[in-house]
Design a protein around this motif. Sequence first.
Motif, PDB file in Angstrom:
ATOM      1  N   ARG A 176       0.734  -1.072  -0.122  1.00 33.38           N
ATOM      2  CA  ARG A 176       0.170   0.002   0.221  1.00 33.38           C
ATOM      3  C   ARG A 176       0.720   1.281  -0.023  1.00 33.38           C
ATOM      4  N   ARG A 177       1.943   1.435   0.636  1.00 30.49           N
ATOM      5  CA  ARG A 177       2.810   2.277   0.980  1.00 30.49           C
ATOM      6  C   ARG A 177       3.495   2.621  -0.663  1.00 30.49           C
ATOM      7  N   PHE A 178       3.840   1.693  -1.188  1.00 34.39           N
ATOM      8  CA  PHE A 178       4.363   2.040  -2.804  1.00 34.39           C
ATOM      9  C   PHE A 178       3.267   2.544  -3.578  1.00 34.39           C
ATOM     10  N   PHE A 179       2.053   1.870  -3.577  1.00 29.01           N
ATOM     11  CA  PHE A 179       0.904   2.382  -4.291  1.00 29.01           C
ATOM     12  C   PHE A 179       0.664   3.625  -4.142  1.00 29.01           C
ATOM     13  N   GLN A 180       0.658   4.388  -2.852  1.00 25.71           N
ATOM     14  CA  GLN A 180       0.582   5.620  -2.620  1.00 25.71           C
ATOM     15  C   GLN A 180       1.282   6.549  -3.050  1.00 25.71           C
ATOM     16  N   GLU A 181       2.609   6.115  -3.037  1.00 21.38           N
ATOM     17  CA  GLU A 181       3.818   7.004  -3.575  1.00 21.38           C
ATOM     18  C   GLU A 181       3.497   7.089  -5.130  1.00 21.38           C
ATOM     19  N   GLN A 182       3.114   5.976  -5.895  1.00 24.68           N
ATOM     20  CA  GLN A 182       3.129   6.002  -7.298  1.00 24.68           C
ATOM     21  C   GLN A 182       1.905   6.658  -7.595  1.00 24.68           C
ATOM     22  N   LEU A 183       0.863   6.740  -6.872  1.00 23.26           N
ATOM     23  CA  LEU A 183      -0.358   7.231  -7.164  1.00 23.26           C
ATOM     24  C   LEU A 183      -0.324   8.864  -7.305  1.00 23.26           C
ATOM     25  N   LEU A 184       0.727   9.222  -6.380  1.00 25.09           N
ATOM     26  CA  LEU A 184       0.894  10.707  -6.348  1.00 25.09           C
ATOM     27  C   LEU A 184       1.979  11.023  -7.492  1.00 25.09           C
ATOM     28  N   ALA A 185       2.860  10.241  -7.755  1.00 24.22           N
ATOM     29  CA  ALA A 185       3.559  10.452  -8.981  1.00 24.22           C
ATOM     30  C   ALA A 185       2.993  10.677 -10.200  1.00 24.22           C
ATOM     31  N   ASN A 186       1.815   9.676 -10.323  1.00 20.02           N
ATOM     32  CA  ASN A 186       1.013   9.832 -11.705  1.00 20.02           C
ATOM     33  C   ASN A 186       0.290  10.987 -11.602  1.00 20.02           C
ATOM     34  N   VAL A 283     -14.725 -11.594  -8.645  1.00 23.85           N
ATOM     35  CA  VAL A 283     -14.385 -10.220  -8.173  1.00 23.85           C
ATOM     36  C   VAL A 283     -15.203  -9.293  -8.679  1.00 23.85           C
ATOM     37  N   SER A 284     -15.376  -7.966  -7.748  1.00 24.18           N
ATOM     38  CA  SER A 284     -16.022  -6.842  -8.066  1.00 24.18           C
ATOM     39  C   SER A 284     -15.058  -5.590  -8.324  1.00 24.18           C
ATOM     40  N   ILE A 285     -15.117  -4.991  -9.217  1.00 22.62           N
ATOM     41  CA  ILE A 285     -14.221  -3.862  -9.740  1.00 22.62           C
ATOM     42  C   ILE A 285     -14.539  -2.719  -9.985  1.00 22.62           C
ATOM     43  N   GLY A 286     -14.076  -1.564  -9.151  1.00 22.55           N
ATOM     44  CA  GLY A 286     -14.424  -0.247  -9.450  1.00 22.55           C
ATOM     45  C   GLY A 286     -13.361   0.556 -10.126  1.00 22.55           C
ATOM     46  N   VAL A 287     -13.688   1.188 -10.993  1.00 22.16           N
ATOM     47  CA  VAL A 287     -12.647   2.281 -11.905  1.00 22.16           C
ATOM     48  C   VAL A 287     -13.008   3.531 -11.630  1.00 22.16           C
ATOM     49  N   ALA A 288     -12.065   4.420 -12.067  1.00 28.13           N
ATOM     50  CA  ALA A 288     -12.149   5.813 -11.865  1.00 28.13           C
ATOM     51  C   ALA A 288     -10.732   6.289 -12.886  1.00 28.13           C
ATOM     52  N   THR A 289     -11.142   7.327 -13.577  1.00 25.79           N
ATOM     53  CA  THR A 289     -10.200   7.829 -14.457  1.00 25.79           C
ATOM     54  C   THR A 289      -9.825   9.095 -13.987  1.00 25.79           C
ATOM     55  N   MET A 290      -8.416   9.409 -14.044  1.00 28.22           N
ATOM     56  CA  MET A 290      -8.134  10.824 -13.497  1.00 28.22           C
ATOM     57  C   MET A 290      -8.663  12.169 -14.222  1.00 28.22           C
ATOM     58  N   ASP A 296      -5.539  12.734  -4.990  1.00 27.82           N
ATOM     59  CA  ASP A 296      -5.305  11.288  -4.608  1.00 27.82           C
ATOM     60  C   ASP A 296      -6.605  10.750  -3.780  1.00 27.82           C
ATOM     61  N   VAL A 297      -7.045  11.550  -3.036  1.00 29.26           N
ATOM     62  CA  VAL A 297      -8.214  11.359  -2.013  1.00 29.26           C
ATOM     63  C   VAL A 297      -9.439  11.313  -2.969  1.00 29.26           C
ATOM     64  N   THR A 298      -9.887  12.202  -3.761  1.00 29.55           N
ATOM     65  CA  THR A 298     -10.854  12.022  -4.477  1.00 29.55           C
ATOM     66  C   THR A 298     -10.992  10.972  -5.433  1.00 29.55           C
ATOM     67  N   LEU A 299     -10.070  10.440  -6.251  1.00 28.94           N
ATOM     68  CA  LEU A 299      -9.755   9.593  -7.079  1.00 28.94           C
ATOM     69  C   LEU A 299      -9.942   8.084  -6.368  1.00 28.94           C
ATOM     70  N   LEU A 300      -9.550   7.919  -5.246  1.00 26.05           N
ATOM     71  CA  LEU A 300      -9.625   6.825  -4.573  1.00 26.05           C
ATOM     72  C   LEU A 300     -11.126   6.661  -4.101  1.00 26.05           C
ATOM     73  N   GLN A 301     -11.649   7.782  -3.638  1.00 26.92           N
ATOM     74  CA  GLN A 301     -13.055   7.657  -3.258  1.00 26.92           C
ATOM     75  C   GLN A 301     -14.030   7.275  -4.404  1.00 26.92           C
ATOM     76  N   LYS A 302     -13.875   7.937  -5.785  1.00 23.84           N
ATOM     77  CA  LYS A 302     -14.743   7.616  -6.707  1.00 23.84           C
ATOM     78  C   LYS A 302     -14.284   6.334  -7.012  1.00 23.84           C
ATOM     79  N   THR A 319     -17.857  -1.417 -12.532  1.00 28.67           N
ATOM     80  CA  THR A 319     -18.488  -0.086 -12.575  1.00 28.67           C
ATOM     81  C   THR A 319     -17.466   0.913 -12.632  1.00 28.67           C
ATOM     82  N   HIS A 320     -17.676   1.798 -13.625  1.00 27.19           N
ATOM     83  CA  HIS A 320     -16.765   3.216 -13.748  1.00 27.19           C
ATOM     84  C   HIS A 320     -17.558   4.165 -13.033  1.00 27.19           C
ATOM     85  N   ALA A 321     -16.559   4.850 -12.274  1.00 25.25           N
ATOM     86  CA  ALA A 321     -17.175   6.152 -11.722  1.00 25.25           C
ATOM     87  C   ALA A 321     -18.134   7.083 -12.436  1.00 25.25           C
TER      88      ALA A 321
END
Length: 327
Positions: A176-186, A283-290, A296-302, A319-321
């Motif tokens: 999770r830590r690496f993911f959060q760093e990469q999310l901010l980088a993207n 599996v169930s999948i939720g998708v959001a596009t930047m 980072d907070v709103t994208l994860l929420q969506k 489902t896409h947000a």
Amino acid sequence: MNIQLDHAPCGYFSITSTGVIRSVNQTLAGMLGYDRQQLLDQHVETMMSVANKLFFHTYFYPYIQLYGHVKEMYFSLRTMEHQDVPVLLNGVQQERDGEVFIDCVVVEMRKRIEHEKDILHTKTKLEELYRATNEANQKLELLHAEYEAKQQELLRLNHQLEALASTDPLTGLRNRRFFQEQLLANIALFQRMRLPFSLLIVDIDHFKAINDTFGHPVGDAVLTDLGQMLRSMSRESDIVARYGGEEFVIIAPSSTRDNAKLAAERFRAQIEAATLGGCQVTVSIGVATMTSVDTDVTLLQKADQALYASKSNGRNRVTHAADRTEA
């Protein structure tokens, strides 16, 4: 602080989540040559060299925030006279009266001093060997080879430590830590160059029932197999990580809304057709596009809300947000 802790045979200090020293025992103050009052309400970096400040922020903070504790981390503190004191550092993150503290215990490592003396002694021997005969030169070459081997081993251990700090131990995926760093980088890359990317949250349906029915070892096997399957189906540029529990996340660079939905549907269908840990799962999948208004907070929420919609609408679906917003 009671007298037993104040004069315990090890150093003790407690810092806030921002690194401010709130408590320190007399043993540590004496070890570093400070009066206790000189350390209280100072930042913990007061006791560190520049190199150790970097090490503290790179390894100690991320590790304790991720796992809540640190055990036997090799470290060096700096005395008031700017001398390094090698120690073993143990820490635990705890909440008291609504505030988060990090309580630490340090034990001085005297063997490090002995080791440094050995190194100095070896250096003296090397200088003598340089002036000696061919036989001495051969011994010198052997010592150099041993030194290089130890250097390589140290580099290997450092790389291993770095990998462990960013890897989920069960699935072998990024954590999770690496993911959060990469999310901010993207997000930063999107803000500079408008390069699109999408976020997928993948959640195993009825995972609790698998653990309850077959036991946790089978549940772990399902998680491991699913992690490897997601990695094998993803592109080289995708970031695949275990977010926690039975949730996985995928950052898909250069992926638009339509691309992300197609990829998510491909994941869903192939997982449904596979056998993971000896079980049939969906599996169930939720998708959001930047977008330009996202953080980072709103994208994860969506993405999380889209996942919730997939669960609420019967599971085993994508489902896409943006589809929820338009609906």
